[in-house]
Scaffold this motif. Structure first.
Motif, PDB file in Angstrom:
ATOM      1  N   ALA A   1       2.289   1.673  -3.353  1.00  0.00           N
ATOM      2  CA  ALA A   1       1.255   2.117  -4.287  1.00  0.00           C
ATOM      3  C   ALA A   1       0.991   3.607  -4.103  1.00  0.00           C
ATOM      4  N   PHE A   2       0.924   4.059  -2.860  1.00  0.00           N
ATOM      5  CA  PHE A   2       0.661   5.478  -2.610  1.00  0.00           C
ATOM      6  C   PHE A   2       1.808   6.353  -3.092  1.00  0.00           C
TER       7      PHE A   2
ATOM      8  N   LEU B   1       0.832  -1.198   0.000  1.00  0.00           N
ATOM      9  CA  LEU B   1       0.000   0.000   0.000  1.00  0.00           C
ATOM     10  C   LEU B   1       0.870   1.251   0.000  1.00  0.00           C
TER      11      LEU B   1
ATOM     12  N   ILE C   1      -9.184   9.955  -5.182  1.00  0.00           N
ATOM     13  CA  ILE C   1      -7.983  10.509  -5.819  1.00  0.00           C
ATOM     14  C   ILE C   1      -6.887   9.449  -5.932  1.00  0.00           C
ATOM     15  N   SER C   2      -6.752   8.654  -4.877  1.00  0.00           N
ATOM     16  CA  SER C   2      -5.645   7.683  -4.888  1.00  0.00           C
ATOM     17  C   SER C   2      -6.077   6.334  -5.441  1.00  0.00           C
TER      18      SER C   2
ATOM     19  N   GLY D   1      -3.734  11.941  -2.788  1.00  0.00           N
ATOM     20  CA  GLY D   1      -4.850  11.163  -2.238  1.00  0.00           C
ATOM     21  C   GLY D   1      -4.510  10.628  -0.866  1.00  0.00           C
ATOM     22  N   PHE D   2      -3.264  10.166  -0.713  1.00  0.00           N
ATOM     23  CA  PHE D   2      -2.831   9.613   0.564  1.00  0.00           C
ATOM     24  C   PHE D   2      -2.891  10.672   1.657  1.00  0.00           C
TER      25      PHE D   2
ATOM     26  N   LEU E   1      -3.747  -0.740  -7.920  1.00  0.00           N
ATOM     27  CA  LEU E   1      -2.471  -1.436  -8.057  1.00  0.00           C
ATOM     28  C   LEU E   1      -2.371  -2.518  -6.976  1.00  0.00           C
ATOM     29  N   LEU E   2      -2.761  -2.138  -5.766  1.00  0.00           N
ATOM     30  CA  LEU E   2      -2.744  -3.080  -4.642  1.00  0.00           C
ATOM     31  C   LEU E   2      -3.713  -4.228  -4.914  1.00  0.00           C
TER      32      LEU E   2
ATOM     33  N   PRO F   1      -5.934   4.925  -8.344  1.00  0.00           N
ATOM     34  CA  PRO F   1      -4.938   4.148  -9.119  1.00  0.00           C
ATOM     35  C   PRO F   1      -4.007   3.370  -8.190  1.00  0.00           C
ATOM     36  N   ALA F   2      -3.665   3.948  -7.039  1.00  0.00           N
ATOM     37  CA  ALA F   2      -2.781   3.263  -6.095  1.00  0.00           C
ATOM     38  C   ALA F   2      -3.480   2.043  -5.490  1.00  0.00           C
ATOM     39  N   THR F   3      -4.727   2.221  -5.063  1.00  0.00           N
ATOM     40  CA  THR F   3      -5.407   1.086  -4.440  1.00  0.00           C
ATOM     41  C   THR F   3      -5.752   0.018  -5.485  1.00  0.00           C
TER      42      THR F   3
ATOM     43  N   ARG G   1      -0.357  12.028  -7.938  1.00  0.00           N
ATOM     44  CA  ARG G   1      -1.789  11.965  -7.653  1.00  0.00           C
ATOM     45  C   ARG G   1      -2.080  11.074  -6.452  1.00  0.00           C
ATOM     46  N   SER G   2      -1.407   9.895  -6.421  1.00  0.00           N
ATOM     47  CA  SER G   2      -1.633   8.979  -5.316  1.00  0.00           C
ATOM     48  C   SER G   2      -1.144   9.574  -4.006  1.00  0.00           C
TER      49      SER G   2
ATOM     50  N   SER H   1       3.430   5.756  -5.774  1.00  0.00           N
ATOM     51  CA  SER H   1       3.658   5.485  -7.192  1.00  0.00           C
ATOM     52  C   SER H   1       3.404   6.684  -8.099  1.00  0.00           C
TER      53      SER H   1
END
Lengths: 352, 352
Positions: free
Chosen positions: A257-258, A254, B270-271, A267-268, B277-278, B273-275, A263-264, A260
């Motif tokens: 991913a955050f 996680l 917003i995030s 969001g994080f 990916l997970l 894409p990161a989640t 934008r992420s 990456s």
């Protein structure tokens, strides 16, 4: 009657004397009536106590310089039971000079020393290591044994169930805890003969002290519908570490991913309260304090890397178990079950 | 020489014929030379094939109506080996009419039927169930046994290591896979006598087909520095399910956390894409296809709830193992090790 005091191995653990003393002081705010025996280097303990005057007046220091190493073999450590902070803390319990010992040192050594010095209580063949783990519900789940006994028979497992249930009634649930045996399936025919036999005995022993709900598979431990998971030390250790490792694996993924993309990351930052909630729920410090059950005295293992809040939880577990007379409760449950049902099966009271 | 075809149990699994056929069709795009024997209800299979003309021309249908139930006991299922889609798919491998069978049905029944019909290959005492799991590195880790054998001796574990390494060389790594035994500590003295003995044999057997790196604890399985984790079926099943359950537990907590406030929801969007990916990394469909190793023929178990992409991965595993002659590779490794080192220990080649 005044409460027995708590012996703290101030030298064990990766974080040093200061964290152990701060943790004990934090715990004492919640359990003001307790007194402490602090075992370790007197000068360092006194320095650490300067920040905690209320703790200082409730504590006696037992000076020693020898420490059990983190990688030391239990057999080596045993030879220094009379000189190490861990050995002396346990010995205080043995002498009746304390009711409980708390250490963040080497688990294998703590187990070996505790077994040798304190012996198992009447009716218990082997002690077990029990720990709390988070679940999807508000209550933690207790799992035992986590490595004190590599191989166990049905009789050991039944005794673990009785001890785990007594522990659960003190720290996690009201009423009869829901007890399950860890297995590779939930059908009655699954698993080894040992598990079959233990299940049969536990079905017969279900009563006011616990309710036996059958088998649980390892993917259901954290769902929140079981209070005590009983297993041999090998499987328990595998399950516990697999759960810890997998939780870390997912949180590591996680984080990656955050990180990456920009934008992420944004969001994080926005959802940080949510991820903090997760971090808090999974923080091992909030579930700190594994207990050796079945000994003549209370021994609590704090994580080697616990912070002061973690140590405080471990010390508070010791305090709760003393306040609620864990050992006497287990003895009473054994007696009740033994007389009612188990003696005829040879589960309790028979010669080993 | 043309490749043997793949028998697909079109009736097993929770998602029905359509998903099995779509999955096989997807796999065939990556492995165009393969032909299929589709076992199950002819009318339903033909309907499903309408969407996949390329698959249709590569397939023969073996009609049957009987299906092994998801909760059926293996002993019951065995009696219907000649009438059920699962039994007939395995039987096609036995007759040499297919090289591999893929089923999403009842694991216990698949295991029992496969063992009885296909028998273990020479030099292997017991088959093992092996699966792929995600890691922090790019390579999946293979773990076996996952439940085919509740109790195993040292000799079984050594054979599992040889089979797991051969599997790894085909699907996950180049060169000698790093093999470890699952244990409750990494020190040489940890664990049962079985594990000690197996470790000793594997140290001696280290060579071009695998490198034995000692023990691994269950919290390190997913770190990416081990290619094959070897264990008995009880511990392996506990570890696998604990890992799956814990990953689900953390992602469930995360979902709850993200839902806990409007701010968190916005952060989540917003995030995403990161989640995602997970989610992709943890999606069991991307690691689908557990394999029974050590039989005279390839049998692949697809998750009961796999989607078409998941079934495609399971079928592709079967295709890879046929292309690369898994069974012959294992036989060659056994022969080489057996002659070089293991025969003297009685590990390979001795009468059971």
């Amino acid at each position: 009657m005044s409460l027995p005091r708590i012996a703290v191995d101030a030298m064990g653990g990766d974080e040093g004397v200061r964290v152990m003393i701060s943790g004990a002081a934090l715990a004492r705010r919640r359990h003001e009536q307790f007194k402490f025996l602090l075992v370790g280097d007197q000068a360092r303990i006194e320095r650490a106590l300067q920040a905690h005057p209320n703790m200082r007046e409730a504590s006696e220091i037992l000076h020693c310089e020898d420490v059990v190493g983190g990688d030391e073999k239990p057999t080596q450590a045993l030879r220094r039971a009379k000189t190490t902070s861990m050995g002396l803390a346990i010995n205080a319990v043995k002498r009746g000079d304390a009711g409980a010992a708390v250490s963040a040192g080497n688990t294998g050594a703590l187990m070996a020393m505790s077994k040798l010095a304190l012996r198992t209580m009447p009716g218990i063949d082997r002690p077990a290591l029990a720990a709390l783990m988070p679940t999807l519900s508000d209550n933690d789940v207790i799992m035992l044994d986590l490595g004190a006994n590599t191989e166990c028979d049905a009789r050991n497992l039944v005794q673990f169930a009785i001890m785990g249930a007594a522990y659960a009634r003190i720290v996690t649930v009201e009423g009869a805890p829901r007890v399950r045996l860890l297995n590779i399936g939930t059908e009655e025919t699954k698993g080894t003969d040992r598990l079959q036999d233990a299940a049969q005995m536990l079905r017969e022993a279900t009563g006011p002290s616990f309710s036996f709900d059958g088998f649980v598979e390892a993917d259901k431990i954290n769902r929140g519908d079981v209070d005590v998971v009983v297993t041999d030390g090998f499987s328990g250790n595998i399950a516990l570490k697999a759960i810890e490792g997998s939780a870390r694996f997912v949180t590591d993924l996680l984080k990656d991913a955050f990180r990456s993309s920009v934008r992420s990351k944004i969001g994080f930052l926005i959802s940080r309260p949510a991820t903090e909630l997760l971090r808090h729920h999974l923080d091992p410090n909030n579930h700190n304090g594994a207990v050796f059950l079945g000994l003549n005295g209370v021994v609590v293992k704090s994580h080697g890397s616990a912070n002061a809040a973690g140590v405080a939880n471990a010390v508070a577990v010791a305090a709760r178990l003393l306040e609620e007379n864990l050992t006497e409760r287990i003895a009473a449950d054994l007696a009740e079950l033994g007389e009612a049902r188990l003696r005829e099966n040879g589960t309790v009271g028979a010669e080993k």
